[in-house]
Scaffold this motif. Structure first.
Motif, PDB file in Angstrom:
ATOM      1  N   MET A 168       0.827  -1.193   0.000  1.00 28.22           N
ATOM      2  CA  MET A 168       0.000   0.000   0.000  1.00 28.22           C
ATOM      3  C   MET A 168       0.871   1.256   0.000  1.00 28.22           C
ATOM      4  O   MET A 168       1.978   1.269   0.531  1.00 28.22           O
ATOM      5  N   VAL A 169       0.333   2.324  -0.594  1.00 28.34           N
ATOM      6  CA  VAL A 169       0.942   3.648  -0.508  1.00 28.34           C
ATOM      7  C   VAL A 169       0.213   4.399   0.591  1.00 28.34           C
ATOM      8  O   VAL A 169      -1.017   4.517   0.568  1.00 28.34           O
ATOM      9  N   CYS A 242       4.973   6.539   1.517  1.00 30.99           N
ATOM     10  CA  CYS A 242       5.824   5.372   1.311  1.00 30.99           C
ATOM     11  C   CYS A 242       4.980   4.195   0.836  1.00 30.99           C
ATOM     12  O   CYS A 242       3.747   4.208   0.935  1.00 30.99           O
ATOM     13  N   TYR A 243       5.666   3.173   0.340  1.00 30.96           N
ATOM     14  CA  TYR A 243       5.050   1.970  -0.230  1.00 30.96           C
ATOM     15  C   TYR A 243       5.475   0.807   0.652  1.00 30.96           C
ATOM     16  O   TYR A 243       6.628   0.376   0.614  1.00 30.96           O
ATOM     17  N   ILE A 244       4.550   0.306   1.491  1.00 32.21           N
ATOM     18  CA  ILE A 244       4.909  -0.697   2.493  1.00 32.21           C
ATOM     19  C   ILE A 244       3.825  -1.771   2.590  1.00 32.21           C
ATOM     20  O   ILE A 244       2.700  -1.573   2.133  1.00 32.21           O
ATOM     21  N   LEU A 261      -3.504   5.504  -0.178  1.00 32.49           N
ATOM     22  CA  LEU A 261      -3.720   6.056  -1.510  1.00 32.49           C
ATOM     23  C   LEU A 261      -3.733   4.922  -2.532  1.00 32.49           C
ATOM     24  O   LEU A 261      -3.141   3.869  -2.311  1.00 32.49           O
ATOM     25  N   LEU A 262      -4.392   5.162  -3.657  1.00 32.39           N
ATOM     26  CA  LEU A 262      -4.396   4.216  -4.779  1.00 32.39           C
ATOM     27  C   LEU A 262      -4.878   2.828  -4.359  1.00 32.39           C
ATOM     28  O   LEU A 262      -4.365   1.808  -4.814  1.00 32.39           O
ATOM     29  N   ASP A 263      -5.887   2.782  -3.481  1.00 35.51           N
ATOM     30  CA  ASP A 263      -6.417   1.482  -3.030  1.00 35.51           C
ATOM     31  C   ASP A 263      -6.881   0.615  -4.189  1.00 35.51           C
ATOM     32  O   ASP A 263      -6.703  -0.614  -4.166  1.00 35.51           O
ATOM     33  N   ASP A 264      -7.497   1.238  -5.194  1.00 34.87           N
ATOM     34  CA  ASP A 264      -8.015   0.450  -6.318  1.00 34.87           C
ATOM     35  C   ASP A 264      -6.904  -0.053  -7.232  1.00 34.87           C
ATOM     36  O   ASP A 264      -7.145  -0.843  -8.141  1.00 34.87           O
TER      37      ASP A 264
END
Length: 299
Positions: A168-169, A242-244, A261-264
């Protein structure tokens, strides 16, 4: 007159069948290559059948060897399990247990699994090593390791734990307030990005997918760290996004300290597995550790 093969001969054959290399098989069994070759030659003489094709560079199975290996492997594994269970009825687990996990998984294990295990089995010395790279656990002397299901080596016994996960972001509400939020992965460039670079030295690329379309991006970073936990701390302090792994940030998303963010664009992937060599006796300490993991929230 037919002579039954010995366990030493059968074990030597299975090791050679797994490794396709006499030296590696001998190293696993801690015997000389010449001894391993002798065991296999005696087995072939007893069965009056060639099981392996040998050359100076390679070892391969004959049709008879393939069939025998396929039948023997589960039988030997079941025998090992029975012997371990018999040993467990007499002795409590003790000795050293070496477990490998990524930085993220090691952190999560420390929350519940490790304290419970050490409390319940005080005679075991647990060595938990955090390493996000790909490691040959047999060569490096580990009893078990954690890895995503799709990445577990095929010759290992794998036990699946937990549900599907995803990357996830995330960012803090204070940082994101007043900023234009991305609607697609390419728009991440408009935000300060905290990048995670593991021990391998290769930065994590951000992988996204939506409606069958896959996108891989590597935004320019304002900060680069070598652990996902540090990237998480940077995001919590408003230094950027961050992307974790979702496992690491789920609690902070629940409290509102972070926003996703950007869940889809963030599809789930196969969950974690604990895996260990299928050709060895499962030591009592590892059996106990597996049971603790199964009982925990981690599973």
């Amino acid at each position: 007159m037919y002579e039954k093969p010995t366990f030493a001969e059968l074990g030597a054959f299975l090791a050679a069948a797994r490794h396709r290399n006499f030296r590696k098989a001998a190293d696993e069994l801690r015997i000389a290559p010449s001894t391993l070759s002798h065991f296999i030659r005696r087995l072939e003489e007893r069965l009056e059948t060639r099981l392996l094709h040998r050359s100076t560079r390679s070892v391969s199975l004959t049709a008879a060897g393939e069939a025998l290996a396929g039948r023997l492997s589960p039988l030997i594994h079941d025998l090992d399990e029975a012997l371990v269970e018999a040993a467990n009825t007499k002795n409590s687990p003790r000795g050293v247990l070496r477990v490998l996990a990524s930085d993220v998984v090691a952190t999560l294990l420390m929350e519940e699994v490790v304290p419970a295990f050490l409390s319940e089995f005080p005679h075991v010395q647990l060595e938990l090593v955090a390493n996000s790279g790909f490691v040959d656990i047999v060569a490096e002397g580990f009893d078990a390791a954690f890895r995503l299901g799709d990445d577990v080596p095929k010759d290992m016994i794998a036990l699946k734990f937990g549900e599907m996960s995803r990357m996830m972001v995330v960012g803090s509400p204070d940082y994101l307030r007043g900023r234009r939020l991305p609607s697609s992965p390419e728009e991440l460039e408009g935000l300060a990005f905290v990048r995670s670079r593991p021990a391998s030295g290769v930065p994590h690329r951000c992988e996204f997918e939506k409606g069958g379309k896959k996108i891989s991006v590597e935004p320019a970073a304002v900060l680069t760290v070598n652990r996902s936990e540090l990237a998480l701390q940077a995001a919590l302090r408003g230094l950027g996004v961050c992307y974790i792994p979702e496992r690491l940030c789920r609690g902070h998303l629940g409290t509102g300290a972070l926003v996703s963010l950007l869940d889809d664009w963030s599809p789930p992937y196969e969950g974690l597995c604990l895996y260990y060599p299928g050709h060895r006796l499962v030591p009592p300490a590892l059996r106990a550790f597996i049971n603790v993991v199964k009982r925990s929230q981690f599973a």
